[in-house]
Design a protein around this motif. Structure first.
Motif, PDB file in Angstrom:
ATOM      1  N   LEU A  37     -36.789 -71.611  -9.331  1.00  0.00           N
ATOM      2  CA  LEU A  37     -36.479 -72.935  -8.721  1.00  0.00           C
ATOM      3  C   LEU A  37     -36.360 -74.273  -9.486  1.00  0.00           C
ATOM      4  O   LEU A  37     -35.751 -75.065  -9.371  1.00  0.00           O
ATOM      5  CB  LEU A  37     -37.015 -72.951  -7.477  1.00  0.00           C
ATOM      6  CG  LEU A  37     -37.318 -72.149  -6.497  1.00  0.00           C
ATOM      7  CD1 LEU A  37     -37.893 -72.219  -4.894  1.00  0.00           C
ATOM      8  CD2 LEU A  37     -35.900 -71.569  -6.017  1.00  0.00           C
ATOM      9  N   GLY A  38     -37.145 -74.035 -10.698  1.00  0.00           N
ATOM     10  CA  GLY A  38     -37.531 -75.135 -11.519  1.00  0.00           C
ATOM     11  C   GLY A  38     -38.118 -76.366 -10.868  1.00  0.00           C
ATOM     12  O   GLY A  38     -37.571 -77.562 -10.975  1.00  0.00           O
ATOM     13  N   ILE A  39     -39.002 -75.945 -10.110  1.00  0.00           N
ATOM     14  CA  ILE A  39     -39.743 -77.141  -9.328  1.00  0.00           C
ATOM     15  C   ILE A  39     -40.395 -78.124 -10.522  1.00  0.00           C
ATOM     16  O   ILE A  39     -41.384 -77.402 -11.105  1.00  0.00           O
ATOM     17  CB  ILE A  39     -40.595 -76.615  -8.133  1.00  0.00           C
ATOM     18  CG1 ILE A  39     -40.180 -75.586  -7.126  1.00  0.00           C
ATOM     19  CG2 ILE A  39     -41.690 -77.536  -7.599  1.00  0.00           C
ATOM     20  CD1 ILE A  39     -39.209 -76.403  -6.462  1.00  0.00           C
ATOM     21  N   ASN A  40     -40.223 -79.353 -10.267  1.00  0.00           N
ATOM     22  CA  ASN A  40     -40.698 -80.211 -11.149  1.00  0.00           C
ATOM     23  C   ASN A  40     -41.885 -80.933 -10.586  1.00  0.00           C
ATOM     24  O   ASN A  40     -41.858 -81.954  -9.894  1.00  0.00           O
ATOM     25  CB  ASN A  40     -39.790 -81.206 -11.576  1.00  0.00           C
ATOM     26  CG  ASN A  40     -40.250 -82.133 -12.609  1.00  0.00           C
ATOM     27  OD1 ASN A  40     -41.074 -81.737 -13.341  1.00  0.00           O
ATOM     28  ND2 ASN A  40     -39.386 -83.199 -12.945  1.00  0.00           N
ATOM     29  N   ALA A  41     -42.956 -79.906 -10.516  1.00  0.00           N
ATOM     30  CA  ALA A  41     -44.108 -80.642  -9.947  1.00  0.00           C
ATOM     31  C   ALA A  41     -45.525 -79.860 -10.676  1.00  0.00           C
ATOM     32  O   ALA A  41     -45.290 -78.739 -11.055  1.00  0.00           O
ATOM     33  CB  ALA A  41     -44.381 -80.346  -8.435  1.00  0.00           C
ATOM     34  N   SER A  42     -46.608 -80.481 -10.440  1.00  0.00           N
ATOM     35  CA  SER A  42     -47.916 -79.544 -11.096  1.00  0.00           C
ATOM     36  C   SER A  42     -48.122 -78.511 -10.268  1.00  0.00           C
ATOM     37  O   SER A  42     -48.593 -77.395 -10.790  1.00  0.00           O
ATOM     38  CB  SER A  42     -49.070 -80.436 -11.024  1.00  0.00           C
ATOM     39  OG  SER A  42     -48.718 -81.539 -12.065  1.00  0.00           O
ATOM     40  N   ALA A  43     -47.876 -78.480  -8.901  1.00  0.00           N
ATOM     41  CA  ALA A  43     -48.075 -77.308  -7.960  1.00  0.00           C
ATOM     42  C   ALA A  43     -47.147 -77.355  -6.845  1.00  0.00           C
ATOM     43  O   ALA A  43     -46.801 -78.582  -6.551  1.00  0.00           O
ATOM     44  CB  ALA A  43     -49.647 -77.345  -7.760  1.00  0.00           C
ATOM     45  N   ALA A  44     -46.779 -76.205  -6.509  1.00  0.00           N
ATOM     46  CA  ALA A  44     -46.058 -76.274  -5.264  1.00  0.00           C
ATOM     47  C   ALA A  44     -46.016 -74.802  -4.517  1.00  0.00           C
ATOM     48  O   ALA A  44     -46.593 -73.945  -5.223  1.00  0.00           O
ATOM     49  CB  ALA A  44     -44.442 -76.322  -5.671  1.00  0.00           C
ATOM     50  N   ILE A  45     -45.816 -74.867  -3.123  1.00  0.00           N
ATOM     51  CA  ILE A  45     -46.148 -73.527  -2.533  1.00  0.00           C
ATOM     52  C   ILE A  45     -45.079 -73.763  -1.180  1.00  0.00           C
ATOM     53  O   ILE A  45     -44.752 -74.765  -0.610  1.00  0.00           O
ATOM     54  CB  ILE A  45     -47.369 -73.210  -1.903  1.00  0.00           C
ATOM     55  CG1 ILE A  45     -47.722 -71.719  -1.515  1.00  0.00           C
ATOM     56  CG2 ILE A  45     -47.946 -74.186  -1.064  1.00  0.00           C
ATOM     57  CD1 ILE A  45     -49.162 -71.503  -1.241  1.00  0.00           C
ATOM     58  N   SER A 197     -56.250 -77.563  -3.526  1.00  0.00           N
ATOM     59  CA  SER A 197     -55.157 -76.767  -4.258  1.00  0.00           C
ATOM     60  C   SER A 197     -54.032 -76.563  -3.688  1.00  0.00           C
ATOM     61  O   SER A 197     -54.173 -76.897  -2.223  1.00  0.00           O
ATOM     62  CB  SER A 197     -55.688 -75.156  -4.609  1.00  0.00           C
ATOM     63  OG  SER A 197     -55.876 -74.633  -3.583  1.00  0.00           O
ATOM     64  N   ALA A 198     -52.878 -76.321  -3.954  1.00  0.00           N
ATOM     65  CA  ALA A 198     -51.762 -76.271  -3.164  1.00  0.00           C
ATOM     66  C   ALA A 198     -51.889 -75.109  -2.143  1.00  0.00           C
ATOM     67  O   ALA A 198     -51.462 -75.305  -1.048  1.00  0.00           O
ATOM     68  CB  ALA A 198     -50.441 -75.832  -4.020  1.00  0.00           C
ATOM     69  N   ARG A 199     -52.543 -74.170  -2.359  1.00  0.00           N
ATOM     70  CA  ARG A 199     -53.008 -73.037  -1.278  1.00  0.00           C
ATOM     71  C   ARG A 199     -53.643 -73.474  -0.360  1.00  0.00           C
ATOM     72  O   ARG A 199     -53.754 -73.164   0.826  1.00  0.00           O
ATOM     73  CB  ARG A 199     -53.779 -71.609  -2.185  1.00  0.00           C
ATOM     74  CG  ARG A 199     -53.817 -70.663  -0.945  1.00  0.00           C
ATOM     75  CD  ARG A 199     -55.025 -69.839  -1.501  1.00  0.00           C
ATOM     76  NE  ARG A 199     -54.473 -68.990  -2.705  1.00  0.00           N
ATOM     77  CZ  ARG A 199     -53.755 -67.889  -2.702  1.00  0.00           C
ATOM     78  NH1 ARG A 199     -53.491 -67.258  -1.698  1.00  0.00           N
ATOM     79  NH2 ARG A 199     -53.493 -67.356  -3.998  1.00  0.00           N
ATOM     80  N   ALA A 200     -54.967 -74.335  -0.720  1.00  0.00           N
ATOM     81  CA  ALA A 200     -55.654 -74.966   0.287  1.00  0.00           C
ATOM     82  C   ALA A 200     -54.900 -75.767   1.260  1.00  0.00           C
ATOM     83  O   ALA A 200     -55.185 -75.854   2.316  1.00  0.00           O
ATOM     84  CB  ALA A 200     -56.744 -75.656  -0.490  1.00  0.00           C
ATOM     85  N   VAL A 201     -54.267 -76.718   0.624  1.00  0.00           N
ATOM     86  CA  VAL A 201     -53.408 -77.751   1.491  1.00  0.00           C
ATOM     87  C   VAL A 201     -52.640 -77.066   2.286  1.00  0.00           C
ATOM     88  O   VAL A 201     -52.412 -77.323   3.795  1.00  0.00           O
ATOM     89  CB  VAL A 201     -52.486 -78.617   0.521  1.00  0.00           C
ATOM     90  CG1 VAL A 201     -51.667 -79.529   1.619  1.00  0.00           C
ATOM     91  CG2 VAL A 201     -53.464 -79.399  -0.412  1.00  0.00           C
ATOM     92  N   ALA A 202     -51.768 -75.880   1.922  1.00  0.00           N
ATOM     93  CA  ALA A 202     -50.917 -74.978   2.935  1.00  0.00           C
ATOM     94  C   ALA A 202     -52.040 -74.457   4.058  1.00  0.00           C
ATOM     95  O   ALA A 202     -51.260 -74.358   5.092  1.00  0.00           O
ATOM     96  CB  ALA A 202     -50.130 -73.980   2.197  1.00  0.00           C
TER      97      ALA A 202
END
Length: 453
Positions: A37-45, A197-202
């Motif tokens: 996806l080429g996600i331009n972010a430090s982390a994503a989920i 973390s992104a996992r934690a936020v999700a």
């Protein structure tokens, strides 16, 4: 062919130039291969909301700044307090000196509050959920926890209760503590900032929507007037610009919480529903080419939502009352019948990638607490008694990212198909006698066999 020193140097320079030109394309191709996806972010989920199934992940376990996405935990604890009857929506609040001073800073997200004013919990909640008002968030912390210091303890305890490991809450807003003018919660540092973390936020968003879906009734409001009809009326436009009707309006988006600080960067937890499937996405420290720091989080979120809705769908893998062949009965002691049938109480649903319907294998997980040492149920047993659950295991060749909390959210209760009444004393006695004679007969049979062996 003979090559002179001069021509050799020219060849090397040309080769170096070609490699230099090709290098960015090679790196880009490598990045695309590892992140399609080429996600331009430090982390994503991206996850499916009913089961917590991870559909996409990038650096999902590194602890990063979360800014105002923090307020999802503040919302959770308020809604929990309301559910438990500890707080009511029409309850009035008069600002403390701390809340009053923070609310006056219009360079932060705020609705200025009067020192002698009186505000309902609902008004403060709407200001926080729609306009990300920081003074209002601290007010809610004081209402629920008595003080922000105590509320922060509640936030960290609730995170642990949710199974969240990578989380550090130091205030109720998501601001850097230095923005709190020396009034930050006790036990926290002057330059501390909330991290997850992104996992934690999700996981936080997953629990918020699962337990308090009514949060979307407020989070989905694009515009509202705070203290409408008074001299203090303030127009509040939702910071979630992906809500339909706003500048980045996107189909199905109805939440959830944006965030931005210099430390955390451009962040956003979004949720959208299309065709009966709800998706939750998180982007952290999203980057873009423009000068507006708020835009990248929406651009990267749109990529995640489009990917999830285009490639996944929630399917019924196994129907209601499903039985695994050869495993559909349990032995019973002290009952009129010696076994009982079991089946699934509900159909098993899971968000799966298109074309992967047949790469999941069903599996029973029995509740050992209700079984004796021999794995038997003890009568009497009522129809519909829960005896465990059925889940599925991925058997495909692709990458399976699992579930946000590490435990399969794709599971349904296993229940008994019928009632088994307790046998009366006569039947139990005769079975006992039959067992004794059976043992004697087995002994005699074995002895006779021994004579002729």
């Amino acid at each position: 062919m003979h090559m002179t020193k001069k021509s050799f140097l020219a060849f090397i320079m040309t080769l170096t130039l070609i490699i230099g030109i090709a290098s960015p394309f090679t790196q880009k191709a490598f990045a695309a291969e590892n992140d399609p996806l080429g996600i331009n972010a430090s982390a994503a989920i991206a996850i499916e909301a009913s089961t917590g199934k991870i559909l996409y992940g990038k650096n999902i376990d590194e602890k990063l700044g979360i800014a105002s996405m923090t307020k999802m935990m503040t919302e959770y604890l308020l809604l929990e307090a309301i559910e438990e009857g500890k707080v009511s929506w029409d309850q009035k609040y008069k600002p403390s000196d701390y809340v009053y001073k923070i609310s006056q800073h219009t360079n932060l997200s705020n609705v200025p509050l009067r020192k002698d004013g009186s505000y309902t919990v609902r008004e403060l909640f709407e200001a926080m959920a729609i306009y990300s008002a920081n003074g209002a968030a601290i007010a809610i912390a004081e209402i629920v926890g008595g003080s922000e210091t105590n509320f922060v303890k509640m936030m960290n305890e609730k995170a642990k209760e949710m199974g969240i490991k990578n989380a550090k809450f130091v205030n109720a807003t998501g601001l850097n503590n230095r923005d709190l003018q020396g009034m930050h919660p006790e036990g926290t540092g002057e330059d501390d900032e909330n991290e997850m973390s992104a996992r934690a936020v999700a996981t936080l968003a997953y629990n918020l929507l699962k337990n308090y879906p009514e949060v979307l009734e407020t989070a989905s409001i694009p515009k509202k007037v705070f203290q409408e009809g008074t001299d203090d009326a303030i127009n509040m436009e939702n910071w979630n610009w992906m809500l339909p009707g706003l500048v980045f309006g996107t189909e199905g988006v109805d939440g959830l919480k944006t965030g931005y600080t210099e430390y955390a960067g451009s962040c956003f937890t979004a949720t959208a529903e299309r065709n009966g499937m709800r998706i939750i996405t998180v982007v952290m420290n999203a980057k873009g080419n423009g000068s507006n720091p708020y835009v990248p989080r929406f651009e990267e979120t749109r990529k995640l939502l489009n990917y999830a809705f285009s490639n996944f769908s929630v399917e019924e893998l196994f129907p209601k009352e499903y039985q695994i062949k050869g495993e559909s009965t349990l032995p019973v002691v002290k009952g009129k019948e010696k076994k009982v049938s079991i089946y699934t109480k509900e159909p098993l649903l899971l968000a799966i990638k298109r074309g992967e319907n047949d790469v999941y294998k069903e599996k029973y997980v029995l509740d050992e607490k209700i079984l004796n040492e021999k794995g038997e149920l003890t009568a009497p047993i009522k129809k519909g008694t829960k005896v465990g659950y059925m889940t599925v295991e991925y058997t495909g060749k692709g990458e399976d990212l699992g579930f946000i909390n590490g435990v399969s959210g794709a599971k349904v209760d296993l229940v008994t198909k019928n009632t088994v009444e307790k046998a009366n004393w006569f039947i139990l006695t005769m079975r006992g006698i039959g067992g004794i004679f059976g043992d004697i007969w087995d002994g005699i049979t074995g002895m006779v066999k021994g004579w002729f062996s």
